[in-house]
Design an enzyme around this catalytic site. Structure first.
Site, PDB file in Angstrom:
ATOM      1  N   GLY A   1       0.829  -1.216   0.000  1.00  0.00           N
ATOM      2  CA  GLY A   1       0.000   0.000   0.000  1.00  0.00           C
ATOM      3  C   GLY A   1       0.854   1.252   0.000  1.00  0.00           C
ATOM      4  O   GLY A   1       1.925   1.269   0.592  1.00  0.00           O
TER       5      GLY A   1
ATOM      6  N   ARG B   1       0.682  -5.030  -6.445  1.00  0.00           N
ATOM      7  CA  ARG B   1       0.826  -6.311  -5.756  1.00  0.00           C
ATOM      8  C   ARG B   1       1.080  -7.357  -6.835  1.00  0.00           C
ATOM      9  O   ARG B   1       0.501  -7.294  -7.908  1.00  0.00           O
ATOM     10  CB  ARG B   1      -0.424  -6.629  -4.941  1.00  0.00           C
ATOM     11  CG  ARG B   1      -0.852  -5.422  -4.088  1.00  0.00           C
ATOM     12  CD  ARG B   1      -1.484  -5.802  -2.781  1.00  0.00           C
ATOM     13  NE  ARG B   1      -2.068  -4.600  -2.148  1.00  0.00           N
ATOM     14  CZ  ARG B   1      -1.670  -4.099  -0.991  1.00  0.00           C
ATOM     15  NH1 ARG B   1      -0.707  -4.646  -0.314  1.00  0.00           N
ATOM     16  NH2 ARG B   1      -2.256  -3.045  -0.479  1.00  0.00           N
TER      17      ARG B   1
ATOM     18  N   ASP C   1       5.248  -5.470   5.465  1.00  0.00           N
ATOM     19  CA  ASP C   1       5.822  -6.783   5.764  1.00  0.00           C
ATOM     20  C   ASP C   1       5.778  -7.759   4.589  1.00  0.00           C
ATOM     21  O   ASP C   1       6.674  -8.590   4.433  1.00  0.00           O
ATOM     22  CB  ASP C   1       5.214  -7.390   7.036  1.00  0.00           C
ATOM     23  CG  ASP C   1       3.702  -7.445   6.989  1.00  0.00           C
ATOM     24  OD1 ASP C   1       3.112  -7.000   5.986  1.00  0.00           O
ATOM     25  OD2 ASP C   1       3.106  -7.936   7.964  1.00  0.00           O
TER      26      ASP C   1
ATOM     27  N   THR D   1       4.433   2.321   5.621  1.00  0.00           N
ATOM     28  CA  THR D   1       3.039   1.877   5.731  1.00  0.00           C
ATOM     29  C   THR D   1       2.355   2.719   6.797  1.00  0.00           C
ATOM     30  O   THR D   1       2.963   3.005   7.826  1.00  0.00           O
ATOM     31  CB  THR D   1       2.945   0.368   6.060  1.00  0.00           C
ATOM     32  OG1 THR D   1       1.593   0.056   6.413  1.00  0.00           O
ATOM     33  CG2 THR D   1       3.840  -0.057   7.205  1.00  0.00           C
TER      34      THR D   1
ATOM     35  N   ASP E   1       0.090   2.002   8.802  1.00  0.00           N
ATOM     36  CA  ASP E   1      -0.424   1.262   9.963  1.00  0.00           C
ATOM     37  C   ASP E   1       0.499   1.226  11.178  1.00  0.00           C
ATOM     38  O   ASP E   1       0.066   0.860  12.265  1.00  0.00           O
ATOM     39  CB  ASP E   1      -0.736  -0.184   9.560  1.00  0.00           C
ATOM     40  CG  ASP E   1      -1.967  -0.259   8.671  1.00  0.00           C
ATOM     41  OD1 ASP E   1      -2.793   0.676   8.732  1.00  0.00           O
ATOM     42  OD2 ASP E   1      -2.097  -1.230   7.913  1.00  0.00           O
TER      43      ASP E   1
ATOM     44  N   ASP F   1       2.621  -0.977  11.898  1.00  0.00           N
ATOM     45  CA  ASP F   1       2.420  -2.336  12.418  1.00  0.00           C
ATOM     46  C   ASP F   1       3.669  -3.209  12.259  1.00  0.00           C
ATOM     47  O   ASP F   1       3.573  -4.429  12.197  1.00  0.00           O
ATOM     48  CB  ASP F   1       1.235  -2.999  11.694  1.00  0.00           C
ATOM     49  CG  ASP F   1       1.428  -3.066  10.181  1.00  0.00           C
ATOM     50  OD1 ASP F   1       2.365  -2.425   9.670  1.00  0.00           O
ATOM     51  OD2 ASP F   1       0.645  -3.764   9.515  1.00  0.00           O
TER      52      ASP F   1
ATOM     53  N   ARG G   1      -6.152  -2.653   9.846  1.00  0.00           N
ATOM     54  CA  ARG G   1      -6.766  -3.989   9.803  1.00  0.00           C
ATOM     55  C   ARG G   1      -6.271  -4.870  10.954  1.00  0.00           C
ATOM     56  O   ARG G   1      -7.018  -5.602  11.555  1.00  0.00           O
ATOM     57  CB  ARG G   1      -6.455  -4.672   8.470  1.00  0.00           C
ATOM     58  CG  ARG G   1      -7.602  -4.612   7.490  1.00  0.00           C
ATOM     59  CD  ARG G   1      -7.158  -5.083   6.142  1.00  0.00           C
ATOM     60  NE  ARG G   1      -6.057  -4.262   5.671  1.00  0.00           N
ATOM     61  CZ  ARG G   1      -5.244  -4.579   4.682  1.00  0.00           C
ATOM     62  NH1 ARG G   1      -5.388  -5.702   4.049  1.00  0.00           N
ATOM     63  NH2 ARG G   1      -4.276  -3.761   4.312  1.00  0.00           N
TER      64      ARG G   1
HETATM   65  P1  ATP Z   1       1.015  -3.041   3.327  1.00  0.00           P
HETATM   66  O1  ATP Z   1       1.410  -3.197   4.766  1.00  0.00           O
HETATM   67  O2  ATP Z   1       0.776  -1.636   2.965  1.00  0.00           O
HETATM   68  O3  ATP Z   1      -0.096  -3.983   2.908  1.00  0.00           O
HETATM   69  P2  ATP Z   1       2.892  -4.904   2.208  1.00  0.00           P
HETATM   70  O4  ATP Z   1       4.273  -4.754   1.740  1.00  0.00           O
HETATM   71  O5  ATP Z   1       2.671  -5.790   3.413  1.00  0.00           O
HETATM   72  O6  ATP Z   1       2.310  -3.459   2.446  1.00  0.00           O
HETATM   73  P3  ATP Z   1       1.661  -6.901   0.481  1.00  0.00           P
HETATM   74  O7  ATP Z   1       0.600  -6.764  -0.540  1.00  0.00           O
HETATM   75  O8  ATP Z   1       1.424  -7.846   1.601  1.00  0.00           O
HETATM   76  O9  ATP Z   1       1.974  -5.423   1.010  1.00  0.00           O
HETATM   77  O10 ATP Z   1       3.016  -7.349  -0.237  1.00  0.00           O
HETATM   78  C1  ATP Z   1       3.510  -6.638  -1.360  1.00  0.00           C
HETATM   79  C2  ATP Z   1       4.054  -7.615  -2.372  1.00  0.00           C
HETATM   80  O11 ATP Z   1       5.131  -8.352  -1.772  1.00  0.00           O
HETATM   81  C3  ATP Z   1       3.080  -8.696  -2.835  1.00  0.00           C
HETATM   82  O12 ATP Z   1       2.225  -8.251  -3.860  1.00  0.00           O
HETATM   83  C4  ATP Z   1       4.031  -9.775  -3.329  1.00  0.00           C
HETATM   84  O13 ATP Z   1       4.489  -9.482  -4.630  1.00  0.00           O
HETATM   85  C5  ATP Z   1       5.211  -9.650  -2.357  1.00  0.00           C
HETATM   86  N1  ATP Z   1       5.059 -10.688  -1.324  1.00  0.00           N
HETATM   87  C6  ATP Z   1       4.214 -10.697  -0.275  1.00  0.00           C
HETATM   88  N2  ATP Z   1       4.316 -11.837   0.429  1.00  0.00           N
HETATM   89  C7  ATP Z   1       5.247 -12.585  -0.203  1.00  0.00           C
HETATM   90  C8  ATP Z   1       5.814 -13.889   0.023  1.00  0.00           C
HETATM   91  N3  ATP Z   1       5.411 -14.656   1.043  1.00  0.00           N
HETATM   92  N4  ATP Z   1       6.780 -14.316  -0.823  1.00  0.00           N
HETATM   93  C9  ATP Z   1       7.191 -13.560  -1.855  1.00  0.00           C
HETATM   94  N5  ATP Z   1       6.691 -12.334  -2.134  1.00  0.00           N
HETATM   95  C10 ATP Z   1       5.737 -11.852  -1.322  1.00  0.00           C
END
Ligand code: ATP
Length: 327
Positions: free
Chosen positions: A15, A76, A107, A130, A132, A134, A176
């Site tokens: 995000g 994503r 994360d 992020t 959040d 978190d 969330r």
């Molecule tokens: P936010 O906290 O804002 O949601 P985020 O980085 O946690 O941010 P995610 O959508 O969970 O957002 O992850 C971003 C991208 O990271 C995913 O679209 C995917 O491409 C990659 N990713 C997430 N989890 C994995 C995983 N277990 N293995 C490999 N790539 C991953």
């Protein structure tokens, strides 16, 4: 700085959060300051797989410090979660000669980068971006301060109408899995109750708190609820209260995505600038598979495992403060 790294790739993923642009700017300018080339990877891991990469100069990150969102876009990518997807991404990076990566995200982003690091050993660091807040290993993430300020501004405005009409408002904010925005905006906005995913509460307890206000003649009240509340969102809680009592004139406001946008606060700009500089200087000094964080106002590097296997504990002192001040 002497390092064999020559070309650093930077990207935003997950995000968007206000302050990501300030972090991109800091990474680019610090890289150039240390005589390295810096490349922007568009659309997170999706662009990495497609080889959507642009070379960035000091001027190409001018006038973005104060802008919300991310100039590198974010996306994503399901494909990156597969080994084949990551191999494709690595091959595209090597075509351009990128030999180190700095990710700005949450994360999920870190988990992806950790996997890439283990498979191909490309030096990699993460910056927590992020709203959040978190993520363990850092007191603050980039975007949290701005999002919370936006929530506080909204709460202040709602308070005016709540007071004028003797109304009870339920205000739902983002989060969330994390109650940070709700807790901090609730304290700053003078909420009568704050409902967050981390706290053990029940609908009955919240209801009792509101009816205690009836006894002390509290005619208007504001309840701030994190979207991940375990006892239901603002609409559901409001409906249940209305079913139990006709004493309250109830309204609901869900702030939603407006908390994600907007110009970053000074705090987020400075935080992003510090983290961006630290990430580049850290990676050139040999830090890898880690996340930059800020603890007690000092930059720290947290090994990936230390960050990912722990939740960012809620601020218990702030919970206590919220309780005392809401009587
Ligand atoms: P936010 O906290 O804002 O949601 P985020 O980085 O946690 O941010 P995610 O959508 O969970 O957002 O992850 C971003 C991208 O990271 C995913 O679209 C995917 O491409 C990659 N990713 C997430 N989890 C994995 C995983 N277990 N293995 C490999 N790539 C991953």
């Amino acid at each position: 700085m002497s390092s064999s790294i020559q070309r650093i790739g930077v990207f935003t993923s997950g995000g968007d959060a206000p302050g990501m642009n300030a972090a991109i700017r800091a990474v680019v300018r610090t890289g150039i300051f240390h005589n390295k080339e810096v490349y922007g990877i568009m659309q997170g891991y999706e662009g990495m797989i497609e080889g959507d990469v642009v070379k960035l100069g000091a001027r190409s990150v001018g006038n973005i410090l104060q802008r919300g969102g991310t100039i590198l876009k974010t996306a994503r990518s399901e494909e990156f979660k597969t080994k084949e997807g990551r191999k494709k991404a690595y091959d595209e990076l090597r075509k351009v000669g990128i030999d180190a990566l700095i990710a700005i995200g949450g994360d999920g982003t870190f988990t992806g980068l950790h996997a890439l690091y283990h498979e191909f050993k490309m030096p990699s660091l993460c910056i927590p971006g992020t709203i959040d807040n978190d993520i363990a290993g850092t007191d603050y993430t980039i975007g949290f301060d701005t999002a919370t300020n936006t929530a506080v501004e909204a709460i202040d405005k709602i308070r005016d109408t709540a007071l004028s009409h003797n109304r009870l408002f339920f205000i739902e904010v983002m989060g969330r899995n994390s109650g940070y925005i709700a807790l901090y905006s609730g304290v700053a906005g003078g909420a009568g109750a704050i409902i967050i995913p981390e706290s053990e509460t029940s609908f009955d307890k919240v209801y009792d708190l509101l009816t205690a206000g009836e006894i002390t003649n509290k005619r208007s009240n504001l309840v701030v609820i994190a979207e991940g509340s375990k006892i239901g969102g603002a609409n559901e809680i409001a409906r249940k209260v209305a079913e139990r009592s006709s004493y309250f004139d109830i309204k609901v406001t869900i702030l939603g995505h407006l908390q994600r946008g907007g110009s970053p606060t000074y705090f987020d700009r400075v935080l992003a600038s510090r983290m961006g500089v630290a990430a580049v200087e850290g990676i050139l000094a040999g830090e890898t598979d880690a996340m930059v964080g800020i603890r007690d106002n000092k930059i720290v590097f947290n090994p990936f495992d230390a960050v990912m296997n722990r939740p960012h504990d809620i601020d218990h002192d702030m919970l206590r403060i919220a309780k005392i001040l809401s009587i």
